[in-house]
Design a protein around this motif. Structure first.
Motif, PDB file in Angstrom:
ATOM      1  N   GLU A  27      45.357  43.625  55.404  1.00  0.00           N
ATOM      2  CA  GLU A  27      45.954  43.255  56.493  1.00  0.00           C
ATOM      3  C   GLU A  27      45.486  42.237  57.429  1.00  0.00           C
ATOM      4  O   GLU A  27      46.071  41.509  58.283  1.00  0.00           O
ATOM      5  CB  GLU A  27      45.742  44.409  57.383  1.00  0.00           C
ATOM      6  N   LYS A  28      44.204  41.385  56.915  1.00  0.00           N
ATOM      7  CA  LYS A  28      43.821  40.342  57.604  1.00  0.00           C
ATOM      8  C   LYS A  28      44.385  39.083  56.781  1.00  0.00           C
ATOM      9  O   LYS A  28      44.007  38.059  56.980  1.00  0.00           O
ATOM     10  CB  LYS A  28      42.226  40.175  57.352  1.00  0.00           C
ATOM     11  N   GLN A  29      45.332  39.350  55.738  1.00  0.00           N
ATOM     12  CA  GLN A  29      45.875  38.385  54.819  1.00  0.00           C
ATOM     13  C   GLN A  29      44.745  37.428  54.204  1.00  0.00           C
ATOM     14  O   GLN A  29      44.889  36.317  53.772  1.00  0.00           O
ATOM     15  CB  GLN A  29      46.579  37.228  55.738  1.00  0.00           C
ATOM     16  N   GLN A  30      43.751  38.242  53.663  1.00  0.00           N
ATOM     17  CA  GLN A  30      42.887  37.798  52.840  1.00  0.00           C
ATOM     18  C   GLN A  30      43.171  38.093  51.460  1.00  0.00           C
ATOM     19  O   GLN A  30      43.377  39.255  51.212  1.00  0.00           O
ATOM     20  CB  GLN A  30      41.205  38.290  53.271  1.00  0.00           C
ATOM     21  N   VAL A  31      43.043  37.257  50.495  1.00  0.00           N
ATOM     22  CA  VAL A  31      43.309  37.490  49.298  1.00  0.00           C
ATOM     23  C   VAL A  31      42.075  38.389  48.438  1.00  0.00           C
ATOM     24  O   VAL A  31      41.114  37.836  48.479  1.00  0.00           O
ATOM     25  CB  VAL A  31      43.646  36.214  48.415  1.00  0.00           C
ATOM     26  N   ASP A  32      42.767  39.466  47.784  1.00  0.00           N
ATOM     27  CA  ASP A  32      41.345  40.200  47.327  1.00  0.00           C
ATOM     28  C   ASP A  32      41.079  39.675  45.805  1.00  0.00           C
ATOM     29  O   ASP A  32      39.877  40.129  45.175  1.00  0.00           O
ATOM     30  CB  ASP A  32      41.767  41.750  47.247  1.00  0.00           C
ATOM     31  N   VAL A  33      42.065  39.411  45.292  1.00  0.00           N
ATOM     32  CA  VAL A  33      42.130  39.123  43.702  1.00  0.00           C
ATOM     33  C   VAL A  33      40.921  38.127  43.504  1.00  0.00           C
ATOM     34  O   VAL A  33      40.094  38.251  42.615  1.00  0.00           O
ATOM     35  CB  VAL A  33      43.345  38.631  43.091  1.00  0.00           C
ATOM     36  N   PRO A  34      40.742  36.945  44.255  1.00  0.00           N
ATOM     37  CA  PRO A  34      39.513  36.159  44.135  1.00  0.00           C
ATOM     38  C   PRO A  34      38.114  36.855  44.298  1.00  0.00           C
ATOM     39  O   PRO A  34      37.265  36.510  43.609  1.00  0.00           O
ATOM     40  CB  PRO A  34      39.851  34.986  45.189  1.00  0.00           C
ATOM     41  N   ALA A  35      38.089  37.734  45.179  1.00  0.00           N
ATOM     42  CA  ALA A  35      36.909  38.594  45.555  1.00  0.00           C
ATOM     43  C   ALA A  35      36.610  39.474  44.107  1.00  0.00           C
ATOM     44  O   ALA A  35      35.456  39.417  43.887  1.00  0.00           O
ATOM     45  CB  ALA A  35      37.086  39.406  46.705  1.00  0.00           C
ATOM     46  N   VAL A  36      37.621  39.830  43.623  1.00  0.00           N
ATOM     47  CA  VAL A  36      37.287  40.543  42.296  1.00  0.00           C
ATOM     48  C   VAL A  36      36.769  39.711  41.168  1.00  0.00           C
ATOM     49  O   VAL A  36      35.863  40.188  40.274  1.00  0.00           O
ATOM     50  CB  VAL A  36      38.657  41.439  41.857  1.00  0.00           C
ATOM     51  N   ARG A  37      37.606  38.485  41.083  1.00  0.00           N
ATOM     52  CA  ARG A  37      37.080  37.352  39.898  1.00  0.00           C
ATOM     53  C   ARG A  37      35.822  37.110  40.400  1.00  0.00           C
ATOM     54  O   ARG A  37      34.945  36.985  39.444  1.00  0.00           O
ATOM     55  CB  ARG A  37      38.076  36.305  40.220  1.00  0.00           C
ATOM     56  N   ASP A  38      35.451  36.689  41.646  1.00  0.00           N
ATOM     57  CA  ASP A  38      34.028  36.523  41.852  1.00  0.00           C
ATOM     58  C   ASP A  38      32.925  37.579  41.470  1.00  0.00           C
ATOM     59  O   ASP A  38      31.838  37.174  40.752  1.00  0.00           O
ATOM     60  CB  ASP A  38      33.850  36.125  43.149  1.00  0.00           C
ATOM     61  N   ALA A  39      33.284  38.785  41.786  1.00  0.00           N
ATOM     62  CA  ALA A  39      32.360  39.731  41.392  1.00  0.00           C
ATOM     63  C   ALA A  39      32.173  40.088  39.992  1.00  0.00           C
ATOM     64  O   ALA A  39      31.267  40.291  39.324  1.00  0.00           O
ATOM     65  CB  ALA A  39      32.790  41.077  41.819  1.00  0.00           C
ATOM     66  N   LEU A  40      33.404  39.779  39.016  1.00  0.00           N
ATOM     67  CA  LEU A  40      33.390  39.840  37.774  1.00  0.00           C
ATOM     68  C   LEU A  40      32.604  38.517  36.988  1.00  0.00           C
ATOM     69  O   LEU A  40      31.733  38.822  36.004  1.00  0.00           O
ATOM     70  CB  LEU A  40      34.498  39.972  36.925  1.00  0.00           C
ATOM     71  N   ALA A  92      41.254  45.913  46.642  1.00  0.00           N
ATOM     72  CA  ALA A  92      40.312  45.998  47.820  1.00  0.00           C
ATOM     73  C   ALA A  92      38.991  46.696  47.713  1.00  0.00           C
ATOM     74  O   ALA A  92      37.766  45.824  48.104  1.00  0.00           O
ATOM     75  CB  ALA A  92      41.013  46.283  49.115  1.00  0.00           C
ATOM     76  N   ALA A  93      38.926  47.658  46.955  1.00  0.00           N
ATOM     77  CA  ALA A  93      37.853  48.433  46.797  1.00  0.00           C
ATOM     78  C   ALA A  93      37.043  47.960  45.675  1.00  0.00           C
ATOM     79  O   ALA A  93      35.676  48.001  45.564  1.00  0.00           O
ATOM     80  CB  ALA A  93      38.001  49.834  46.683  1.00  0.00           C
ATOM     81  N   LEU A  94      37.416  47.200  44.645  1.00  0.00           N
ATOM     82  CA  LEU A  94      36.745  46.948  43.253  1.00  0.00           C
ATOM     83  C   LEU A  94      35.699  45.940  43.745  1.00  0.00           C
ATOM     84  O   LEU A  94      34.344  46.170  43.048  1.00  0.00           O
ATOM     85  CB  LEU A  94      37.572  45.828  42.439  1.00  0.00           C
TER      86      LEU A  94
END
Length: 159
Positions: A79-92, A138-140
């Protein structure tokens, strides 16, 4: 199918997901109220892809997002228009992503039990099964970070 089947037609994607679910053409065709011949022609490209309402029904029965059948890459945003996929990529891709427990000299040590996050893992699984992929993505990052922290705690507790 993301990335892997970008070159496939809609019919070929339907066939791949049908086979992955273990359905025959007759079974899937029956579930959507069509003939086996109709489905065979769709899968082989001898007939135009079905209308969007039929594609939606096929995606529901095959339990895949409609975008996957259409070959659309989906980028989830919150809802904040933050992209979640890069966050998952960074975590992995963090340096800690390779498990010391799995690849280290003490590989036989018991993996930690993630009891404190069991509820969050269960919720993410239920969201995935219900097709709420935005919630899952979002949870990953937090789940990945938590699993890495549990692993580090277990490594510190070892004698």
């Amino acid at each position: 199918m993301r990335g892997l089947g970008d070159h496939l037609s809609i019919g070929e994607r339907i066939a791949c997901y049908r086979k992955r679910r273990g359905y025959t053409q007759a079974v899937l065709a029956g579930l959507v109220g069509r003939s086996t011949d109709w489905l065979a022609k769709i899968e082989t490209g001898r007939r135009k892809p079905p209308r969007i309402d039929m594609l939606a029904e096929l995606s529901r029965i095959l339990r895949v997002p409609l975008g996957d059948l259409l070959g659309q890459t989906v980028l989830m945003e919150d809802e904040k228009q933050q992209v979640d996929v890069p966050a998952v990529r960074d975590a992995l891709m963090s340096p800690r992503r390779l498990s010391r427990l799995l690849f280290g000299p003490e590989a036989e040590v018991q993996l930690p039990t993630p009891a404190p996050v069991a509820v969050r893992v269960e919720q993410a699984w239920n969201d995935y099964q219900s097709g709420r992929l935005g919630s899952v993505i979002a949870a990953l990052p937090a789940l990945l970070q938590t699993s890495q922290e549990l692993e580090e705690q277990a490594a510190r507790r070892r004698p």
